[in-house]
Design a protein around this motif. Structure first.
Motif, PDB file in Angstrom:
ATOM      1  N   GLU A   2     -28.865  25.136  31.916  1.00  0.00           N
ATOM      2  CA  GLU A   2     -29.381  23.871  31.387  1.00  0.00           C
ATOM      3  C   GLU A   2     -28.778  22.684  32.148  1.00  0.00           C
ATOM      4  O   GLU A   2     -27.583  22.630  32.389  1.00  0.00           O
ATOM      5  CB  GLU A   2     -28.999  23.773  29.907  1.00  0.00           C
ATOM      6  N   ARG A   4     -27.820  18.815  32.144  1.00  0.00           N
ATOM      7  CA  ARG A   4     -27.534  17.773  31.156  1.00  0.00           C
ATOM      8  C   ARG A   4     -27.859  16.405  31.728  1.00  0.00           C
ATOM      9  O   ARG A   4     -27.530  16.090  32.852  1.00  0.00           O
ATOM     10  CB  ARG A   4     -26.066  17.807  30.740  1.00  0.00           C
ATOM     11  N   LYS A   5     -28.495  15.602  30.901  1.00  0.00           N
ATOM     12  CA  LYS A   5     -28.797  14.223  31.270  1.00  0.00           C
ATOM     13  C   LYS A   5     -27.797  13.332  30.560  1.00  0.00           C
ATOM     14  O   LYS A   5     -27.054  13.779  29.692  1.00  0.00           O
ATOM     15  CB  LYS A   5     -30.218  13.870  30.842  1.00  0.00           C
ATOM     16  N   ASN A   6     -27.792  12.059  30.886  1.00  0.00           N
ATOM     17  CA  ASN A   6     -26.943  11.117  30.169  1.00  0.00           C
ATOM     18  C   ASN A   6     -27.452  11.037  28.735  1.00  0.00           C
ATOM     19  O   ASN A   6     -28.510  10.502  28.471  1.00  0.00           O
ATOM     20  CB  ASN A   6     -26.982   9.739  30.840  1.00  0.00           C
ATOM     21  N   THR A   7     -26.711  11.601  27.805  1.00  0.00           N
ATOM     22  CA  THR A   7     -27.177  11.710  26.428  1.00  0.00           C
ATOM     23  C   THR A   7     -26.577  10.658  25.518  1.00  0.00           C
ATOM     24  O   THR A   7     -26.786  10.697  24.313  1.00  0.00           O
ATOM     25  CB  THR A   7     -26.845  13.101  25.870  1.00  0.00           C
ATOM     26  N   ASN A   8     -25.785   9.744  26.046  1.00  0.00           N
ATOM     27  CA  ASN A   8     -25.200   8.682  25.248  1.00  0.00           C
ATOM     28  C   ASN A   8     -24.291   9.232  24.141  1.00  0.00           C
ATOM     29  O   ASN A   8     -24.362   8.811  22.999  1.00  0.00           O
ATOM     30  CB  ASN A   8     -26.305   7.790  24.665  1.00  0.00           C
ATOM     31  N   SER A   9     -23.478  10.218  24.486  1.00  0.00           N
ATOM     32  CA  SER A   9     -22.495  10.765  23.558  1.00  0.00           C
ATOM     33  C   SER A   9     -21.122  10.237  23.955  1.00  0.00           C
ATOM     34  O   SER A   9     -20.796  10.171  25.138  1.00  0.00           O
ATOM     35  CB  SER A   9     -22.491  12.293  23.615  1.00  0.00           C
ATOM     36  N   TYR A  10     -20.337   9.844  22.947  1.00  0.00           N
ATOM     37  CA  TYR A  10     -19.011   9.314  23.250  1.00  0.00           C
ATOM     38  C   TYR A  10     -18.132   9.349  22.009  1.00  0.00           C
ATOM     39  O   TYR A  10     -18.591   9.589  20.899  1.00  0.00           O
ATOM     40  CB  TYR A  10     -19.103   7.878  23.794  1.00  0.00           C
ATOM     41  N   ILE A  54     -22.969  11.432  19.003  1.00  0.00           N
ATOM     42  CA  ILE A  54     -23.585  12.503  19.784  1.00  0.00           C
ATOM     43  C   ILE A  54     -25.065  12.156  19.976  1.00  0.00           C
ATOM     44  O   ILE A  54     -25.781  11.956  18.999  1.00  0.00           O
ATOM     45  CB  ILE A  54     -23.442  13.867  19.080  1.00  0.00           C
ATOM     46  N   GLU A  55     -25.456  12.075  21.233  1.00  0.00           N
ATOM     47  CA  GLU A  55     -26.830  11.716  21.601  1.00  0.00           C
ATOM     48  C   GLU A  55     -27.303  10.471  20.855  1.00  0.00           C
ATOM     49  O   GLU A  55     -28.418  10.415  20.340  1.00  0.00           O
ATOM     50  CB  GLU A  55     -27.779  12.896  21.388  1.00  0.00           C
ATOM     51  N   GLY A  56     -26.437   9.482  20.768  1.00  0.00           N
ATOM     52  CA  GLY A  56     -26.768   8.209  20.140  1.00  0.00           C
ATOM     53  C   GLY A  56     -26.697   8.210  18.627  1.00  0.00           C
ATOM     54  O   GLY A  56     -26.975   7.195  17.996  1.00  0.00           O
ATOM     55  N   LYS A  57     -26.315   9.322  18.030  1.00  0.00           N
ATOM     56  CA  LYS A  57     -26.240   9.416  16.569  1.00  0.00           C
ATOM     57  C   LYS A  57     -24.781   9.497  16.130  1.00  0.00           C
ATOM     58  O   LYS A  57     -24.064  10.417  16.505  1.00  0.00           O
ATOM     59  CB  LYS A  57     -26.983  10.657  16.068  1.00  0.00           C
TER      60      LYS A  57
END
Length: 106
Positions: A2, A4-10, A54-57
């Protein structure tokens, strides 16, 4: 495999607050001779999970010390009855409890 793209997790927690929450948890645990250890765990888990996106959530921990305390007593008793054998499963049970008490806010 898989990609991975920039998923905006931090994670947005800071070092000083991490140290402070852990020291507070340790102090409470020591002063109560371990009775409030579930409260200390909830406090530190809450800090870690509430500062995770995680992924913007954003995640939220909804577990309570009272809820964990019942499980903790059961796990300690099972560990005593099985002469420590059940203690190998306690960390897995604790992780399961933590995940079951974690939500996404948005």
């Amino acid at each position: 495999m898989e990609t991975r793209k920039n998923t905006n997790s931090y994670f947005d927690g800071g070092l000083l607050s991490f140290i402070g929450w852990n020291l507070l948890g340790l102090t409470v645990t020591v002063l109560t001779l371990g009775i409030c250890y579930p409260w200390a765990l909830c406090m530190v888990y809450g800090w870690k999970i509430n500062h995770t996106v995680i992924e913007g959530k954003r995640m939220k921990f909804v577990g309570s010390a009272v809820g964990l305390f019942g499980h903790w007593i059961k796990w300690v008793l099972l560990s005593i009855v099985t002469l420590g054998i059940y203690s190998f499963w306690v960390s897995i049970k604790l992780e399961d409890w933590k995940v079951r008490n974690t939500l996404f806010l948005n």
